[in-house]
Design a protein around this motif. Structure first.
Motif, short mmCIF file in Angstrom:
data_model
loop_
_atom_site.label_atom_id
_atom_site.label_comp_id
_atom_site.label_asym_id
_atom_site.label_seq_id
_atom_site.Cartn_x
_atom_site.Cartn_y
_atom_site.Cartn_z
N VAL A 10 -2.59 3.53 -4.63
CA VAL A 10 -3.41 4.75 -4.63
C VAL A 10 -3.40 5.41 -3.27
N SER A 11 -3.00 6.68 -3.24
CA SER A 11 -3.08 7.48 -2.02
C SER A 11 -3.81 8.76 -2.36
N PHE A 12 -4.56 9.27 -1.39
CA PHE A 12 -5.34 10.47 -1.68
C PHE A 12 -5.62 11.23 -0.40
N GLY A 13 -5.58 12.57 -0.50
CA GLY A 13 -6.01 13.41 0.62
C GLY A 13 -6.92 14.49 0.09
N TYR A 14 -8.01 14.77 0.81
CA TYR A 14 -8.91 15.85 0.38
C TYR A 14 -8.19 17.19 0.56
N PRO A 15 -8.61 18.21 -0.20
CA PRO A 15 -7.95 19.52 -0.04
C PRO A 15 -8.07 19.94 1.42
N ASP A 16 -6.99 20.39 2.00
CA ASP A 16 -6.95 20.81 3.40
C ASP A 16 -7.42 19.71 4.35
N GLY A 17 -7.40 18.47 3.93
CA GLY A 17 -7.86 17.41 4.82
C GLY A 17 -6.75 16.40 5.04
N PRO A 18 -6.97 15.50 6.00
CA PRO A 18 -5.98 14.46 6.24
C PRO A 18 -6.02 13.43 5.12
N THR A 19 -5.11 12.48 5.20
CA THR A 19 -5.06 11.43 4.19
C THR A 19 -6.31 10.57 4.27
N ALA A 20 -6.96 10.35 3.13
CA ALA A 20 -8.18 9.56 3.14
C ALA A 20 -7.92 8.15 2.62
N LEU A 21 -6.96 8.02 1.72
CA LEU A 21 -6.57 6.71 1.22
C LEU A 21 -5.06 6.62 1.29
N ALA A 22 -4.54 5.48 1.74
CA ALA A 22 -3.08 5.35 1.85
C ALA A 22 -2.64 4.04 1.24
N GLY A 23 -1.91 4.14 0.15
CA GLY A 23 -1.29 2.96 -0.47
C GLY A 23 -2.24 1.81 -0.74
N ILE A 24 -3.35 2.09 -1.41
CA ILE A 24 -4.32 1.03 -1.71
C ILE A 24 -3.84 0.19 -2.90
N GLU A 25 -3.72 -1.10 -2.68
CA GLU A 25 -3.43 -2.05 -3.76
C GLU A 25 -4.61 -3.01 -3.80
N LEU A 26 -5.33 -3.01 -4.90
CA LEU A 26 -6.53 -3.85 -4.93
C LEU A 26 -6.87 -4.19 -6.37
N THR A 27 -7.14 -5.46 -6.62
CA THR A 27 -7.58 -5.86 -7.96
C THR A 27 -8.91 -6.60 -7.82
N VAL A 28 -9.87 -6.18 -8.62
CA VAL A 28 -11.15 -6.88 -8.60
C VAL A 28 -11.30 -7.59 -9.94
N ALA A 29 -11.43 -8.90 -9.88
CA ALA A 29 -11.52 -9.68 -11.12
C ALA A 29 -12.88 -9.46 -11.77
N PRO A 30 -12.95 -9.55 -13.10
CA PRO A 30 -14.23 -9.35 -13.78
C PRO A 30 -15.27 -10.32 -13.24
N MET A 217 -11.58 -1.95 5.66
CA MET A 217 -10.81 -0.70 5.61
C MET A 217 -10.77 -0.06 6.99
N THR A 218 -9.60 0.45 7.36
CA THR A 218 -9.45 1.20 8.60
C THR A 218 -8.55 2.37 8.30
N ASP A 219 -8.98 3.55 8.63
CA ASP A 219 -8.18 4.76 8.45
C ASP A 219 -7.53 4.85 7.07
N GLY A 220 -8.29 4.59 6.04
CA GLY A 220 -7.78 4.78 4.69
C GLY A 220 -6.87 3.66 4.19
N ARG A 221 -6.71 2.60 4.98
CA ARG A 221 -5.89 1.48 4.53
C ARG A 221 -6.74 0.23 4.42
N LEU A 222 -6.28 -0.69 3.57
CA LEU A 222 -6.92 -1.99 3.53
C LEU A 222 -6.26 -2.82 4.61
N THR A 223 -7.04 -3.26 5.61
CA THR A 223 -6.43 -4.02 6.69
C THR A 223 -6.62 -5.52 6.50
N SER A 224 -7.23 -5.90 5.37
CA SER A 224 -7.24 -7.33 5.06
C SER A 224 -7.17 -7.46 3.56
#
Lengths: 522, 373
Positions: A10-30, A217-224
């Protein structure tokens, strides 16, 4: 039915904004509670909003990748079509009520989705019991306390039996008791119903122990990668004091709770040097203000009774006490915003007051303009003073930003700079660390220390004993409108049921920093 | 079948709507200041007896104040532009507008009878505002929304939410004012204060609106469009409302035939709407409160008041209205006061106001709410 949640590239940038999410891979188990940690502006809120499609359906912007909740993709379903699988709770407990009666507001989601009247009825009763709000059913939400409101909001999100509950800083606007109640309710929901929970928080003392996993999270990335919170938080500056203490003393994994830390400390007693004798000398600076026998009423309601308080140059006074004890009222009386019925305030020192909610103050298009505005109102011009306060509060890099585009903690700092720049020696700060991340908190503590060292004085009303332990020289505890304890912070705080975490583990110490200094020669 | 919730409101909101219509008609039927003053008093009694705790309590004083402002403006306008009175109080310098702008004279003679007459008319406006303010402190807007056909539900919710912003905005304005004063260490700097007060309030309102929209969206608001029957019912009610409004205007404007035709159309459309709506898809309303026999009795009782006043008026009672020329004290007839007694019917039940708790200091707005009495 699977109750899990998956983010794929998942990557996302707000309209006219910088990247807010970059390449998020995350699974949350039930059934897991996942805690999302990161500084303000790191993309936590955006990540949470992507979980039920508010990002990108409501926000607009550039979205790529895929988010799947209970088998449905947020690409194909807007938030309202996911209301039966994801519940969303906002940090502002005031901005999420639709109906002026608690019970009817909780039922709002069900009315939208439909269902049999009997089923709705039963569901609403059960949810009210699960969150412990049944006794509030006839009340208007605006008459509730923050913690009660937030629990009602959670009930409203939960009434549609979602398998995932998303909470965006649910306790950041609450006092410790309210936060405690809300988090206890969340933990109970997870245990009883198996609801998957995604929660973002700054104040981790209470949130970390209930989480199964945490991500940073740091700068839109998962750092752990998702891991147990004690591992993820070991080196995080905003971690609970006991965790930082454990990290400092090399305990692996570091503890998350005071209880855990105490057990470890008993085993490691020999490593820790004896606590230094606290500095309990009386304040020596000039007396700036002196309040004698203040009685204050709000309308007909008596709020403060016979308050006596001296403020000396170089002092930082922490005003502690539960909600409604009169902390804000005392600050506002000292600021001349309320007149005392009886008693006097002597001293000619100027005082400046920063309200709890910084948004009441901010209206200029840039941070720099906001700070310069105060000087303009006072008929002065001094770019140096503006630069000085920008630097002191760590705002230099944000100087050209719009104050409304900043996070809560950053806004609070702007408000403090905008008030302090007027040059008043006595600064009165009301709940300054609400919603602040670790970086903002450190900047604020530095600024408070600088101001006091330069011959000023700071009075802060706060619920945050850790803040009081780190920067206050004096502490005053209010209870039911009266002073119930006052004196040097080290003495007042150590001798309290609500002592800072470090004091509970290592009596004699108040902060991790003190332990660090004591350890240095060894 | 589920019991209606035991709300602190003893009367259904529709019953209160009937009370408001009856009281407002009474103001129109008996516009003499004595009777209007009685009706304002009755409205105030209702607020004292029935307004539940919450932000809407301030609606009554605010709306009455608005009525007063309107009244003062009206009196001034009348004094400056109307000049056919008899008793000249004093004369002001005057200017006559060019014909293109109406050709009337501003200023000039100010007559006491014109001023008094305008004040009397303004007072009836205050009376209507007091009635409207009173019901707004008492009824539940959401209960009204739930009583409308399904096709109006979304619109109704939006209006309810918008109404909730009014008290929040007033609180927010106070907080902003105080923050502005505190900023300069207690000195009030008047220059530019309006901008400094309004911008933060607006920006804060916008931010809240966005989070509320997110919250409503997340809770499934607007997930389904209305069903066909609901749309048809909605149109019927719309036609009914327009027809009844036109009928009312025609009644005031002396067009009895038009009024009758419009009235009949309105009632027929209303009945059709309600019938169509009840035939439609089952509405998913949670614990919708239905009108109880007591509510019907109340509606019947309050309707007696305008009916009695109409009868008194038809009988040629001259105290109902008051004219300023020749100047004399408004006259009082006990029979009119008796006709107003049914408006007190809601006092037959008592509102149990839930225990007032100390407002939380955690929320800034709540603190402000505690400060405003």
């Amino acid at each position: 039915m699977t109750g899990g949640l998956a983010f794929e590239a998942v990557s996302f940038g707000y309209p006219d904004g910088p990247t807010a999410l970059a390449g998020i891979e995350l699974t949350v188990a039930p059934g897991d509670i996942l805690l999302v940690v990161g500084s303000s502006g790191s993309g936590k809120s955006t990540l949470l909003r992507a979980a039920n499609g508010l990002v990108p359906h409501t926000s607009g912007g550039r979205f790529s990748g895929n988010v799947t909740v209970a088998g449905r993709s947020t690409r194909d379903h807007p938030p309202r079509e996911l209301a039966d699988v994801v519940g969303f709770v906002h940090q502002d407990p005031e901005a999420q009520f639709v109906v002026d009666r608690v019970e009817a507001d909780i039922a709002f989601g069900l009315e939208n989705l439909g269902g049999s009247p009997a089923g709705m009825r039963r569901r609403v009763e059960e949810v009210m019991d699960a969150l412990g709000v049944a006794h509030l059913r006839d009340r208007n939400p605006v008459t509730l306390s923050g913690g009660e409101r937030q629990r009602c909001a959670i009930a409203g999100a939960l009434v549609t039996t979602p398998s995932v509950l998303v909470l965006d800083e649910p306790t950041s606007q609450l006092d410790p008791q309210g936060a405690e109640d809300v988090l206890a309710a969340i933990a109970r929901l997870n245990a009883d119903l198996g609801t998957t929970i995604l929660i973002a928080e700054h104040r981790l003392e209470r949130a970390a122990p209930i989480a199964d996993l945490a991500v940073l999270m740091t700068d839109g990335r998962l750092t752990s990668a998702p891991a147990a919170p004690e591992f993820v938080l070991a080196e995080y500056p905003g971690a609970p004091p006991v965790t930082r203490l454990g990290h400092l003393l090399g305990w692996n994994p570091p503890p998350l709770t005071v209880r855990d830390a105490r057990r470890r400390a008993r085993a490691a007693e020999s490593v820790i040097p004896a606590a230094p004798t606290p500095d309990l000398t009386a304040p020596s600076g000039d007396r700036l203000l002196s309040a004698r026998g203040l009685d204050v009423h709000l309308g007909d309601l008596p709020v403060l009774h016979d308050i006596t308080l001296d403020i000396h140059a170089g002092e930082v006074i922490a005003l502690l006490g539960r909600n409604g004890a009169g902390k804000s009222t005392l600050l506002r009386t000292l600021a001349n915003l309320i007149l005392a019925r009886r008693g006097t305030i002597d001293g000619t020192a100027e005082r400046a007051y920063v309200p709890q909610d910084p948004s009441s103050l901010l209206f200029r298009p840039t941070v720099r303009g906001e700070i310069a505005e105060t000087l303009r109102l006072l008929g002065r011009r001094s770019p140096e003073a503006v630069d000085h306060w920008l630097a002191t509060l760590g705002l230099t890099e944000l100087a050209e930003r719009h104050p409304r585009s900043l996070s809560g903690g950053e806004r609070q700092r702007v408000a403090i700079a905008a008030v302090a720049v007027g040059g008043a020696p006595v600064l009165l700060l009301d709940e300054p660390t609400r919603g602040m991340d670790a970086a903002s908190r450190h900047a604020l503590e530095r600024a408070i220390a600088t101001h006091a060292a330069a011959g000023g004085a700071v009075v802060l009303a706060t619920h945050d004993v850790e803040l009081a332990a780190r920067c206050a020289s004096q502490a005053v505890v209010l209870g039911d409108g009266e002073v119930v304890a006052s004196g040097p912070a080290a003495a007042v705080l150590a001798d309290s049921l609500f002592a800072p975490q470090v004091a509970k583990v290592l009596p004699g110490y108040l902060t991790v920093e003190q332990v660090t200094i004591a350890m240095e020669p060894a | 079948m589920h019991r209606a919730p035991a709300t602190p409101r003893p009367w259904h909101s529709l019953a209160w709507l009937a009370w408001a219509l009856a009281a407002a008609s009474a103001v129109q039927l008996a516009p003499s200041p004595v009777y209007v003053a009685l009706i304002v008093g009755i409205a105030w009694l209702m607020v004292e007896a029935h307004a539940p705790d919450g932000p809407y309590r301030s609606a009554f004083p605010i709306l009455v104040a608005l009525g007063c402002i309107f009244g003062v403006v009206r009196v001034f306008m009348a004094a400056l532009t109307t000049h056919n009175g008899l008793n000249v109080l004093f004369t002001l310098p005057h200017a006559t507008m060019p014909d293109a702008l109406g050709g009337f004279t501003v200023g000039g003679t100010v007559e006491s009878d014109i001023v008094l007459q305008a004040a009397a008319v303004a007072f009836t406006v205050i009376g209507v505002m007091a009635v409207f303010g009173a019901v707004n402190t008492i009824w539940s807007h959401y209960e009204l929304v739930q009583s409308t056909p399904r096709s109006f539900y979304e619109l109704g919710v939006v209006v309810t939410v918008a109404l909730a912003y009014i008290p929040a905005t007033i609180e927010s304005m106070r907080a902003v004012r105080e923050a502005d004063r505190a900023r300069t260490g207690g000195h009030a700097v008047r220059r530019g204060r309006i901008v400094r007060s309004i911008l933060p309030v607006l920006e804060r309102g916008m931010e809240r609106a966005v989070s509320l929209a997110e919250s409503m969206d997340s809770r499934g608001f607007g997930i389904r469009g209305p069903a066909r029957a609901d749309i048809e019912a909605g149109w019927c009610v719309l036609v009914a409302l327009v027809a009844l409004a036109v009928g009312f205007l025609a009644l005031v404007g002396d067009g009895p035939t038009t009024a009758l035709i419009c009235g009949v159309i309105g009632v027929v459309a209303l009945v059709a709407g309600v019938w169509r709506s009840s035939r439609g898809v089952q509405r998913r309303t949670y614990r919708r409160r239905s009108l109880q026999p007591g509510d019907w009795w109340l509606m019947f009782a309050v309707a007696l008041s305008p009916l009695a006043l109409s009868a008194i008026s038809a009988a040629g009672n001259s105290t109902l209205a008051w004219y300023a020329s020749p100047v004399e004290w408004p006259r009082f007839d006990p029979i009119v006061a008796i006709a107003l007694v049914p408006l007190l019917a809601p006092l037959a039940r008592r509102t149990t106001i839930p225990a007032r708790v100390e407002p939380a200091t955690a929320a800034p707005d709540a603190v402000v709410a505690a400060v405003i009495p």
